[in-house]
Design an enzyme around this catalytic site. Sequence first.
Site, PDB file in Angstrom:
ATOM      1  N   CYS A 171      66.526  69.022 102.880  1.00 41.74           N
ATOM      2  CA  CYS A 171      66.569  69.353 104.300  1.00 41.74           C
ATOM      3  C   CYS A 171      65.153  69.602 104.814  1.00 41.74           C
ATOM      4  CB  CYS A 171      67.409  70.581 104.620  1.00 41.74           C
ATOM      5  SG  CYS A 171      69.108  70.442 104.111  1.00 41.74           S
ATOM      6  N   ARG A 202      63.228  64.412 103.052  1.00 44.89           N
ATOM      7  CA  ARG A 202      63.857  65.610 102.496  1.00 44.89           C
ATOM      8  C   ARG A 202      65.377  65.592 102.641  1.00 44.89           C
ATOM      9  NH1 ARG A 202      59.804  69.449 101.874  1.00 44.89           N
ATOM     10  NH2 ARG A 202      61.364  71.053 101.571  1.00 44.89           N
ATOM     11  N   TRP A 216      70.298  67.280 104.117  1.00 41.94           N
ATOM     12  CA  TRP A 216      70.851  66.783 102.861  1.00 41.94           C
ATOM     13  C   TRP A 216      72.002  67.728 102.546  1.00 41.94           C
ATOM     14  CZ3 TRP A 216      71.862  68.405  97.874  1.00 41.94           C
ATOM     15  CH2 TRP A 216      72.124  67.396  96.943  1.00 41.94           C
ATOM     16  N   ASN A 255      67.070  75.562 105.430  1.00 47.19           N
ATOM     17  CA  ASN A 255      66.820  74.691 104.286  1.00 47.19           C
ATOM     18  C   ASN A 255      67.077  75.549 103.056  1.00 47.19           C
ATOM     19  OD1 ASN A 255      65.818  73.039 102.282  1.00 47.19           O
ATOM     20  ND2 ASN A 255      63.681  73.506 102.722  1.00 47.19           N
ATOM     21  N   GLY A 256      68.135  75.216 102.314  1.00 50.43           N
ATOM     22  CA  GLY A 256      68.424  75.997 101.113  1.00 50.43           C
ATOM     23  C   GLY A 256      69.909  76.229 100.949  1.00 50.43           C
ATOM     24  N   GLU A 271      62.472  56.715  82.268  1.00 51.67           N
ATOM     25  CA  GLU A 271      61.954  56.588  83.637  1.00 51.67           C
ATOM     26  C   GLU A 271      62.454  55.274  84.278  1.00 51.67           C
ATOM     27  OE1 GLU A 271      60.747  58.063  85.994  1.00 51.67           O
ATOM     28  OE2 GLU A 271      59.708  56.592  87.237  1.00 51.67           O
ATOM     29  N   LYS A 281      64.523  54.757  87.813  1.00 49.10           N
ATOM     30  CA  LYS A 281      64.051  53.898  88.921  1.00 49.10           C
ATOM     31  C   LYS A 281      65.131  52.884  89.295  1.00 49.10           C
ATOM     32  CE  LYS A 281      61.570  55.763  90.087  1.00 49.10           C
ATOM     33  NZ  LYS A 281      60.825  56.866  89.588  1.00 49.10           N
ATOM     34  N   GLU A 305      68.269  54.601  91.053  1.00 51.54           N
ATOM     35  CA  GLU A 305      68.151  55.119  92.416  1.00 51.54           C
ATOM     36  C   GLU A 305      67.870  54.026  93.445  1.00 51.54           C
ATOM     37  OE1 GLU A 305      65.183  58.285  92.715  1.00 51.54           O
ATOM     38  OE2 GLU A 305      63.795  57.188  91.466  1.00 51.54           O
ATOM     39  N   HIS A 308      73.856  53.102  66.237  1.00 47.77           N
ATOM     40  CA  HIS A 308      74.659  54.317  66.025  1.00 47.77           C
ATOM     41  C   HIS A 308      75.668  54.486  67.159  1.00 47.77           C
ATOM     42  CE1 HIS A 308      72.059  55.365  62.694  1.00 47.77           C
ATOM     43  NE2 HIS A 308      71.037  55.050  63.464  1.00 47.77           N
ATOM     44  N   LYS A 339      63.881  63.641  98.586  1.00 50.70           N
ATOM     45  CA  LYS A 339      62.620  63.661  97.848  1.00 50.70           C
ATOM     46  C   LYS A 339      62.337  65.015  97.212  1.00 50.70           C
ATOM     47  CE  LYS A 339      58.524  61.866  96.851  1.00 50.70           C
ATOM     48  NZ  LYS A 339      58.577  60.943  95.702  1.00 50.70           N
TER      49      LYS A 339
HETATM   50  O1  M6R Z   1      58.962  66.854  93.125  1.00 50.19           O
HETATM   51  P1  M6R Z   1      59.330  66.753  91.682  1.00 50.19           P
HETATM   52  O2  M6R Z   1      58.391  65.926  90.898  1.00 50.19           O
HETATM   53  O3  M6R Z   1      59.535  68.107  91.034  1.00 50.19           O
HETATM   54  O4  M6R Z   1      60.734  66.028  91.689  1.00 50.19           O
HETATM   55  C1  M6R Z   1      61.469  65.863  90.512  1.00 50.19           C
HETATM   56  C2  M6R Z   1      62.568  64.849  90.699  1.00 50.19           C
HETATM   57  O5  M6R Z   1      63.431  65.249  91.715  1.00 50.19           O
HETATM   58  C3  M6R Z   1      62.027  63.451  91.015  1.00 50.19           C
HETATM   59  O6  M6R Z   1      61.143  63.004  90.030  1.00 50.19           O
HETATM   60  C4  M6R Z   1      63.182  62.452  91.140  1.00 50.19           C
HETATM   61  O7  M6R Z   1      63.789  62.248  89.906  1.00 50.19           O
HETATM   62  C5  M6R Z   1      62.685  61.135  91.752  1.00 50.19           C
HETATM   63  N1  M6R Z   1      63.576  60.702  92.785  1.00 50.19           N
HETATM   64  C6  M6R Z   1      62.591  60.031  90.758  1.00 50.19           C
HETATM   65  O8  M6R Z   1      62.089  58.864  91.308  1.00 50.19           O
END
Ligand code: M6R
Length: 590
Positions: free
Chosen positions: A2, A27, A74, A100-101, A468, A472, A475, A491, A585
């Site tokens: 948010c 956000r 959000w 926000n929260g 990682e 990617k 998402e 396994h 984000k």
């Molecule tokens: O701001 P941060 O690096 O703490 O955020 C952590 C995760 O929320 C962030 O890396 C998230 O997994 C991304 N969307 C990945 O691309």
Amino acid sequence: MCGIVAYQGPHDARQRILEGLKYLEYRGYDSWGIAVRSETGVLNRVRNTGEIGSVSMADLKLSQARDGIGHTRWATHGGVTVKNAHPHFSMNKKVVLVQNGIVENYGALKKNLEKKGYVFLSETDTEVIANTIEEYRKKHPLKEAVRRTMKDLEGRNAIVVMEQGSQEIIAARNGSPLIVGVAPHEVFIASDIPAFIAYTNTVYYLDDGQMVCVKDARPEFFSLSNGSHVARRKITVDIKAKDAEKGDYAHYMIKEIMEQKETTRRAVEQDEQQLKKVADMIDHAYGSFLVGCGSAAAVCKLGEYVFAKIGNRHINAVEASEFKHFSGFLTPRSLMIVVSQSGETADVIEAIETAKKKKVKVIGILNNTSSTIARLADYVFPIHAGPERAVASTKAVTAQYAVMTLLAYAVRGDIAEGKRLLVEVAGQMNDLLNPRYGQYVKKIAKMLVRQEHVYILGRGVNVPIAKESSIKLQEISYIHAESFAAGELKHGPLALITKKTPVIVLTGNDGDTIDIISNAKEVQARGGVIIGIGPHKHEVFDYWLHVPDVGELSYMVNVLPIQLLAYNLGILKGNNPDKPRNLAKSVTVK
Ligand code: M6R
């Protein structure tokens, strides 16, 4: 999660808030809303579902005003509906606020208010805050009503409040960021600086447990614990409006991918004295942890490997959300190294708070050096990636890899060698960040676009890169992508491979190559299609994404083709790569 923007000043509040919210859309982008207060003190509100990015001034249908508050959501409590969108009014419509929260005890507070006759129109925890303020307001001035309300709330949050007929805007912070921007005769309050950077780079950071009252476009700061005045220092921040723009690129994600040659090079610019000091601390520490979430958690996992391989140190990587299960092992001899782009991730903040209670020193590898985590950490290594606005982290991740690598070299006592290697890798990234390479990745994306599943294999330092990669691809493409340590395949996961199952195999030029190629052959023998990423073409690769040979640092380059692949898949599937569904984000709730 948010985004909040508030404005008071001589200009059109609607325009300032709308513009600011567009910068904060990363956000949260489920729904949005703005409330303004007219010259005569009347509150007017507009709310809607969907993204605020395409909303114009004409869509607002609000009359001009000198102050107002806005929100991009959000969803946490309650679905994505207009009724649940912020700002929320209190029952008598005199108090309006954005949050926000999360209010963890909102159920109990709501019950009490209902007993007193309050009726709720939404499913949100935020409406509970508005009505609690209304209730306190019966006996107290607005500032005191807000202060008492904040003390009743459990959880992490930040709120901004306006009242009908008053001339104040009041904001309070307890766990979620709020920054006050000041320009001559105008004041902004926002969750992040880009919301107002076009107008001012002079800011006050609000700390947890503080509130700000803005009247006559002047901010005054108070403590939430007793309402007394607190002094805040004015700071000039070094953020340029253009850094937060996407320029000629179609999306922030591709702009940020393309910046990695520069950002990797910048990441090595670290204070050598601090590197040596922290390296010494790592050397003498016992029972240390690397902590982060999502992509940053995968960076922590990479840290586990590089500290072992380069620095000959064992440090445990734990996802921040799981950290509490291991916190019993913390002693004053432990260290906590946290990784975060935003510096606002709630689970990481909670892990730090636990560590601090045990007198553990905290080291932050961070992009936002004025964030909550930056202020909590004892030592900060800035990754210098610049604003990252696409929800998917790309340039921040490679910069975090670089800083982690440099720290491991510092533990080995060879900072110069670490720097040399990383600067060389940064130069070699050019081979991947050019249109020709992009076209080839696109071809592979076309081949994968209709797949429902894709698996990614790695060994050694490429295990966290496989993780990682899965994040990617998930998402941005919404394809089910899952990573495995290649040795684990037989396994269990090998049972998933059937004819034409796509499997991405991450390779380097290191001691793991022979083994991972054998694993790839096992997959191919069962019908799998192998997409190899690495410096050398192996017979088993059905497709090959070439990367430069950077020896032991293969993780620095292997992630780039994956980022491009995810971006291209997103585009081919008609997704917005900058705003993946259901995500935000900055994850400021647990
Ligand atoms: O701001 P941060 O690096 O703490 O955020 C952590 C995760 O929320 C962030 O890396 C998230 O997994 C991304 N969307 C990945 O691309």
